[in-house]
Scaffold this active site. Structure first.
Site, PDB file in Angstrom:
ATOM      1  N   PHE A   1       0.830  -1.213   0.000  1.00 48.23           N
ATOM      2  CA  PHE A   1       0.000   0.000   0.000  1.00 48.23           C
ATOM      3  C   PHE A   1       0.867   1.266   0.000  1.00 48.23           C
ATOM      4  O   PHE A   1       0.688   2.166  -0.821  1.00 48.23           O
ATOM      5  CB  PHE A   1      -0.909  -0.047   1.238  1.00 48.23           C
ATOM      6  CG  PHE A   1      -1.887   1.087   1.351  1.00 48.23           C
ATOM      7  CD1 PHE A   1      -2.712   1.435   0.296  1.00 48.23           C
ATOM      8  CD2 PHE A   1      -1.993   1.804   2.543  1.00 48.23           C
ATOM      9  CE1 PHE A   1      -3.625   2.488   0.408  1.00 48.23           C
ATOM     10  CE2 PHE A   1      -2.902   2.848   2.669  1.00 48.23           C
ATOM     11  CZ  PHE A   1      -3.718   3.187   1.599  1.00 48.23           C
ATOM     12  N   VAL A   2       1.851   1.317   0.902  1.00 48.00           N
ATOM     13  CA  VAL A   2       2.726   2.492   0.979  1.00 48.00           C
ATOM     14  C   VAL A   2       3.825   2.415  -0.083  1.00 48.00           C
ATOM     15  O   VAL A   2       4.088   3.381  -0.806  1.00 48.00           O
ATOM     16  CB  VAL A   2       3.339   2.631   2.395  1.00 48.00           C
ATOM     17  CG1 VAL A   2       4.350   3.778   2.435  1.00 48.00           C
ATOM     18  CG2 VAL A   2       2.237   2.860   3.429  1.00 48.00           C
TER      19      VAL A   2
ATOM     20  N   ALA B   1       8.921  -2.659   3.297  1.00 50.71           N
ATOM     21  CA  ALA B   1       8.550  -4.061   3.459  1.00 50.71           C
ATOM     22  C   ALA B   1       8.439  -4.412   4.938  1.00 50.71           C
ATOM     23  O   ALA B   1       9.261  -3.995   5.750  1.00 50.71           O
ATOM     24  CB  ALA B   1       9.587  -4.965   2.790  1.00 50.71           C
TER      25      ALA B   1
ATOM     26  N   ARG C   1       6.213  -7.442   7.827  1.00 49.86           N
ATOM     27  CA  ARG C   1       5.035  -8.252   8.175  1.00 49.86           C
ATOM     28  C   ARG C   1       4.138  -7.296   8.946  1.00 49.86           C
ATOM     29  O   ARG C   1       4.494  -6.825  10.027  1.00 49.86           O
ATOM     30  CB  ARG C   1       5.429  -9.439   9.051  1.00 49.86           C
ATOM     31  CG  ARG C   1       4.232 -10.360   9.361  1.00 49.86           C
ATOM     32  CD  ARG C   1       4.657 -11.553  10.210  1.00 49.86           C
ATOM     33  NE  ARG C   1       3.664 -12.615  10.170  1.00 49.86           N
ATOM     34  CZ  ARG C   1       2.747 -12.837  11.119  1.00 49.86           C
ATOM     35  NH1 ARG C   1       2.694 -12.049  12.187  1.00 49.86           N
ATOM     36  NH2 ARG C   1       1.887 -13.821  11.011  1.00 49.86           N
TER      37      ARG C   1
ATOM     38  N   SER D   1       6.140   2.374  12.829  1.00 45.76           N
ATOM     39  CA  SER D   1       4.714   2.445  13.165  1.00 45.76           C
ATOM     40  C   SER D   1       4.522   3.212  14.468  1.00 45.76           C
ATOM     41  O   SER D   1       5.359   3.137  15.368  1.00 45.76           O
ATOM     42  CB  SER D   1       4.150   1.035  13.348  1.00 45.76           C
ATOM     43  OG  SER D   1       2.865   1.083  13.938  1.00 45.76           O
TER      44      SER D   1
ATOM     45  N   TYR E   1       3.529  -6.778  16.935  1.00 46.13           N
ATOM     46  CA  TYR E   1       3.914  -5.950  15.786  1.00 46.13           C
ATOM     47  C   TYR E   1       4.689  -4.713  16.256  1.00 46.13           C
ATOM     48  O   TYR E   1       5.773  -4.412  15.754  1.00 46.13           O
ATOM     49  CB  TYR E   1       2.661  -5.541  15.014  1.00 46.13           C
ATOM     50  CG  TYR E   1       2.904  -4.551  13.901  1.00 46.13           C
ATOM     51  CD1 TYR E   1       3.627  -4.902  12.766  1.00 46.13           C
ATOM     52  CD2 TYR E   1       2.389  -3.257  13.967  1.00 46.13           C
ATOM     53  CE1 TYR E   1       3.845  -3.989  11.738  1.00 46.13           C
ATOM     54  CE2 TYR E   1       2.598  -2.342  12.946  1.00 46.13           C
ATOM     55  CZ  TYR E   1       3.333  -2.715  11.833  1.00 46.13           C
ATOM     56  OH  TYR E   1       3.542  -1.808  10.820  1.00 46.13           O
TER      57      TYR E   1
ATOM     58  N   LYS F   1       8.718  -3.685  15.607  1.00 50.30           N
ATOM     59  CA  LYS F   1       9.140  -2.425  14.982  1.00 50.30           C
ATOM     60  C   LYS F   1      10.100  -1.656  15.898  1.00 50.30           C
ATOM     61  O   LYS F   1      11.074  -1.051  15.435  1.00 50.30           O
ATOM     62  CB  LYS F   1       7.915  -1.568  14.649  1.00 50.30           C
ATOM     63  CG  LYS F   1       7.127  -2.063  13.434  1.00 50.30           C
ATOM     64  CD  LYS F   1       7.901  -1.872  12.147  1.00 50.30           C
ATOM     65  CE  LYS F   1       7.027  -1.949  10.919  1.00 50.30           C
ATOM     66  NZ  LYS F   1       7.767  -1.719   9.667  1.00 50.30           N
TER      67      LYS F   1
END
Length: 323
Positions: free
Chosen positions: A15-16, A74, A76, A119, A145, A149
């Site tokens: 998407f980004v 990139a 997950r 994020s 997640y 990050k």
């Protein structure tokens, strides 16, 4: 942007990543390379050199030697319905080990700058109303997640100190724009169908970022000297309540917003009974970011307004509906 060196984009089909690629392709002086995981990935690749590899591999066949700036999209990503028995291990494999493997090879090849799309979940899951997250505040990730990050950021900072590669970290809030998926897409579907929604009395505040605004910041960070080894938060610069967002999205879709004024405490209690606390937090809780550092250090302003971005998102959604 008039950057003339080679720019490498990972996650170029995401998407980004695909939006970054599209923006870079508009600059005739930029030489663009893209990394994708799958040879069957569809990309708008005019003037782009595409390479296939996973982050965990050795990237011997990827010509990093001539690359000036690497934009690492990139990852997950946050998974809504997690199937893995050990989610943190799965996130670490790609987001920490894969990222650092790639960054080490980039540093060894003489890449000047590594832009890492992180994020806001590194900061945490939510803020008290009116108390936004700051870019350099203590990290407090609450899910696998966000933890992955944060660990990637820590590894990149250590690599920068060790090798001299410049690291720029960008932590977006929820990104929306044409082709957005997950909860934002569901919200548009509900509004488009005219479904009455119990979200007419939510007085929270949430920072969002339009895809165009995020891409503009990423491109600004390619060359900006003040971005070196900095962490930036990014948003549209206007925080909305869930109720306001739904109203303005409905306007963009050309539909009436059928919002029932159910008190947020009642929604939260109902969500708790259904085991949907995370969804309730996103709908009723606040998550605000302060982008003053981003504005001041980079002399950057979000170029696209919320309403303009919502109109663009709605237009794409309606076009897809009519196919």
């Amino acid at each position: 942007m008039s950057h003339q060196g080679k720019i490498f984009v990972t996650g170029a089909s995401g998407f980004v990543g695909s939006a970054v690629l599209e923006r870079l392709q508009r600059n005739p002086k930029a030489q663009v390379l893209a990394l994708v995981r799958n040879k069957y990935t569809r990309l708008s690749t005019q003037g782009v050199s595409v390479h296939i590899a996973t982050l965990e591999e050795s990237l011997e066949g990827v010509p990093l030697e001539s690359v000036d700036v690497l934009i690492h999209c990139a990852a997950r990503v946050h998974v809504m319905h997690e199937q893995a028995s050990d989610p943190l291990a799965e996130f670490r494999k790609v987001n920490v080990e894969g990222t650092l493997n790639f960054a080490r090879q980039a540093a060894a090849a003489g890449v000047r700058r590594f832009i890492f799309i992180s994020s806001i979940k590194v900061n945490g899951e939510g803020t008290p109303l009116g108390v936004p997250y700051l870019a350099d505040a203590q990290a407090a990730p609450a899910d696998p997640y966000g933890i992955s990050k944060m660990e990637a950021e820590q590894g990149l900072r250590a690599l920068a100190a060790e090798t001299g590669i410049e690291v720029v970290i960008i932590r977006p809030t929820l990104v929306y724009g044409p082709g957005v998926k997950a909860n934002f897409l569901n919200m548009m579907r509900w509004l488009h169908k005219g479904v009455p929604l119990p979200f007419g009395a939510i007085h929270n505040r949430r920072s969002l970022v339009a895809l165009d605004n995020l891409v503009d910041l990423i491109v600004t960070c390619i060359d900006h000297p003040a971005a070196t080894n900095q962490t930036f938060l990014v948003s549209d610069g206007e925080d909305l309540s869930t109720t306001e967002l739904l109203r303005r999205m409905a306007t963009a879709l050309g539909k009436p917003a059928r919002l029932l004024p159910v008190p947020s405490w009642l929604l939260e209690r109902g969500a708790a009974l259904l085991g949907k606390q995370a969804l309730s937090q996103r709908l009723c809780g606040s998550l605000q970011v302060d982008i003053a550092k981003t504005r001041e250090l980079l002399n950057w302003t979000p170029p696209v307004s919320v309403d303009e971005a919502l109109r663009k998102t709605a237009k794409h959604f309606l076009e897809q509906q009519s196919k």
